[in-house]
Design an enzyme around this catalytic site. Structure first.
Site: not given
Ligand code: NAD
Ligand code: GLY
Length: 360
Positions: A143, A185, A237, A245, A248, A252, A265
């Site tokens: 995704k 998660e 999906e 989900n 979620h 959300h 989150h």
């Molecule tokens: P993020 O990418 O914003 O990272 C969180 C913070 O940690 C940021 O400030 C980042 O710079 C920092 N960071 C990252 N790695 C680090 C490290 N090793 N050391 C220090 N700081 C670090 O947040 P996240 O929780 O990783 O991701 C959230 C995003 O993921 C949302 O946009 C959400 O929609 C998306 N998401 C996507 C899927 C998917 O299946 N594609 C699933 C769940 C969430």
């Molecule tokens: N994070 C949910 C999915 O990848 O489907």
């Protein structure tokens, strides 16, 4: 280095797990037969910590390297930042022999993945997730996307990476709340898909809070294997993937109501999972003992379990705004005991909220 495969026919790819394995990225990209130039997309926070190691490894394996820095934060997962990535790729002359390396958390992974899906109608990309959430969830399954001002992740594509490299040593630098948010998660996979993982989390909560590397590799590998098995059966999906989900839907709503500022989150998802457990108990898919165990695990991982106070009408409106809502009903994910799930349609939102004990 351990590895598993996400089996999607000709789009199958490996996920590698280990401690201190960033330096392997060049050789692994080479073994995947990736092209001549790597564009590493990252942000200043992650870049300052890990970019040099990644670019050195890629250059050492014979790749030309271009770096693309994007601002740090969910608010930048948007069309302007995406355009900035395209501009840099075009100005650097990247052709179809190039590939993208997403180095960072879920934000970098999602936007860099979408840039890869769309640039020149698609170039390969590699995920190097550096948050726990990204290592157990967002880097696997394809995704990709960006937010629109009207909602999260409204623009995107299913586009699988060519490889994922999970270096748990990168989690050492992650802020405490980000780390714990990622544990939510992992708990999700245990609650609805693996009794064994759930028990492992119960038994090793303290070691996980101390970021013990062996425990981390264990839970990340198990989580990725579970996610891979779901994605292999339902990549786009159509049904089953919705199990991911769990927690979620209400999570959300909690994020929306609190303006995305009060809870991370995973924290909102933890609250959503406790409420989903209560609903599962009400529906007799699970019993009170299961709900207590779920709540107890989340508490022991230092996750919040109490919903913020808003009116029932506000919760209802927030729930119905979710993009997965169809015709005023919700496809809700329940837990069946611990380690099992049931997806069922819920039309009576006021009753759902009453069971959860939220709102007035
Ligand atoms: P993020 O990418 O914003 O990272 C969180 C913070 O940690 C940021 O400030 C980042 O710079 C920092 N960071 C990252 N790695 C680090 C490290 N090793 N050391 C220090 N700081 C670090 O947040 P996240 O929780 O990783 O991701 C959230 C995003 O993921 C949302 O946009 C959400 O929609 C998306 N998401 C996507 C899927 C998917 O299946 N594609 C699933 C769940 C969430
Ligand atoms: N994070 C949910 C999915 O990848 O489907």
């Amino acid at each position: 280095m351990k590895s598993i495969t996400v089996g999607l026919g000709e789009r199958s790819y490996p996920i590698y797990f280990g401690t201190g394995i960033l330096a392997e990225i060049g050789n692994l990209c080479r073994s995947q037969g990736l092209g001549t130039t790597a564009a590493v997309v990252t942000n200043p926070t992650v870049g300052a910590l890990y970019l040099a190691r990644v670019t050195q490894a890629l250059a050492g394996a014979g790749f030309s390297v271009v770096t693309v820095e994007i601002p740090d934060g969910e608010e930048f997962k948007n069309i302007e930042t995406l355009k900035g990535i395209y501009d840099r790729l075009i100005d650097s002359g990247l052709d179809r022999g190039s590939f993208i390396v997403a180095l960072g958390g879920g934000v970098v992974g999602d936007i860099a993945g979408y840039a890869a899906a769309s640039y020149l109608r698609g170039i390969p990309f590699v995920q190097v997730p550096t948050t726990l959430l990204a290592q157990v969830d967002s880097s696997v399954g394809g995704k990709t996307g960006i937010n629109h001002e009207k909602g999260k992740n409204l623009i995107g594509a299913f586009y699988q990476p060519r490889l994922v490299l999970v270096d748990v040593a990168t989690l050492d630098t992650l802020q405490e709340r980000e780390y714990i948010s990622g544990l939510a998660e992992v708990a999700k996979y245990g609650i609805v898909l693996s009794k064994e993982l759930f028990q492992f989390l119960v038994d090793h909560a303290q070691r996980l809070l101390a970021r013990d590397k062996d425990c981390l590799i264990e839970i990340i590998e198990r989580s990725c294997a579970i996610k891979a098995s779901i994605v292999e059966k339902d990549e786009r999906e159509a049904g089953l993937r919705a199990v991911l989900n769990y927690g979620h839907t209400i999570g959300h709503a909690v994020e929306t109501l609190t303006g995305y500022t009060q809870f991370k989150h995973g924290e909102a998802v933890a609250i959503g999972m406790v409420l989903a457990a209560k609903c599962s108990q009400y529906m007799a898919y699970a019993d009170g003992d299961d709900t207590e165990k779920i709540t107890g695990l989340l508490r022991s991982l230092r996750l919040p379990v109490e919903p913020p106070r808003f009116s029932a009408a506000a919760y209802r409106e927030a729930l119905l705004r979710d993009k997965k809502v169809r015709d005023s009903g919700i496809n809700f994910v329940f837990n069946r005991g611990i380690g099992g799930y049931q997806i069922a349609r819920v039309e009576d939102i006021p009753l759902l909220l009453k069971i959860c004990g939220i709102g007035d």
